[in-house]
Design a protein around this motif. Sequence first.
Motif, PDB file in Angstrom:
ATOM      1  N   ARG A 128      -5.730   3.614  -1.488  1.00 24.71           N
ATOM      2  CA  ARG A 128      -6.834   3.082  -1.011  1.00 24.71           C
ATOM      3  C   ARG A 128      -6.562   2.441   0.293  1.00 24.71           C
ATOM      4  O   ARG A 128      -7.596   1.895   1.121  1.00 24.71           O
ATOM      5  CB  ARG A 128      -7.612   2.197  -1.816  1.00 24.71           C
ATOM      6  CG  ARG A 128      -7.943   2.302  -3.206  1.00 24.71           C
ATOM      7  CD  ARG A 128      -8.821   1.369  -3.991  1.00 24.71           C
ATOM      8  NE  ARG A 128      -8.899   1.690  -5.410  1.00 24.71           N
ATOM      9  CZ  ARG A 128      -9.513   0.884  -6.303  1.00 24.71           C
ATOM     10  NH1 ARG A 128     -10.033  -0.292  -5.933  1.00 24.71           N
ATOM     11  NH2 ARG A 128      -9.532   1.235  -7.535  1.00 24.71           N
ATOM     12  N   ASP A 183       0.797  -1.151  -0.063  1.00 24.64           N
ATOM     13  CA  ASP A 183      -0.091   0.112  -0.057  1.00 24.64           C
ATOM     14  C   ASP A 183       0.694   1.207  -0.013  1.00 24.64           C
ATOM     15  O   ASP A 183       2.238   1.187   0.140  1.00 24.64           O
ATOM     16  CB  ASP A 183      -1.009  -0.066   1.182  1.00 24.64           C
ATOM     17  CG  ASP A 183      -0.314   0.202   2.486  1.00 24.64           C
ATOM     18  OD1 ASP A 183      -0.933   0.756   3.332  1.00 24.64           O
ATOM     19  OD2 ASP A 183       0.996   0.092   2.663  1.00 24.64           O
ATOM     20  N   GLU A 242      -7.269  -3.232 -11.353  1.00 20.67           N
ATOM     21  CA  GLU A 242      -7.645  -1.989 -10.529  1.00 20.67           C
ATOM     22  C   GLU A 242      -6.334  -1.195 -10.622  1.00 20.67           C
ATOM     23  O   GLU A 242      -6.501  -0.016 -10.070  1.00 20.67           O
ATOM     24  CB  GLU A 242      -7.713  -2.400  -8.983  1.00 20.67           C
ATOM     25  CG  GLU A 242      -8.891  -3.330  -8.651  1.00 20.67           C
ATOM     26  CD  GLU A 242      -8.923  -3.924  -7.172  1.00 20.67           C
ATOM     27  OE1 GLU A 242      -8.159  -3.346  -6.424  1.00 20.67           O
ATOM     28  OE2 GLU A 242      -9.916  -4.488  -6.743  1.00 20.67           O
TER      29      GLU A 242
END
Length: 125
Positions: free
Chosen positions: A102, A52, A111
């Motif tokens: 996200r 992330d 995505e």
Amino acid sequence: QLQLVESGGGLVRPGGSLRLSCGASGSTLDYFDIGWFRQAPGKEREGVSCIDSRGSMMYSVDSVNGRFTISRDNAKNTVYLRLASRRPEETAVYYCAGRPRRGLCSLESSEYDWWGQGTQDTVSS
């Protein structure tokens, strides 16, 4: 517009190690989750590892878990993938991809909006 460039691919012997880099430009990498994908000859592209935007969440698929390590240095606008204990069947073009952050890690290729051109990684004796 985020631009990604992979580097570090090459020839490695079975059991050896390699580190791939994914350099970003055009935007600050802090805003993006990053995934590493690979495509072997004659096979579909598959997800390998993801991280992330803050580097607090990471995931690798079972086949590479414990051997591949994903990390990032946002100050250098770079994400790394260290590949250890290599296997010949892992010969592939490795791609990094980015998506707006996200707070999650995903290996769903649909995505991801931005892709690098790929780097060839060959495992052979």
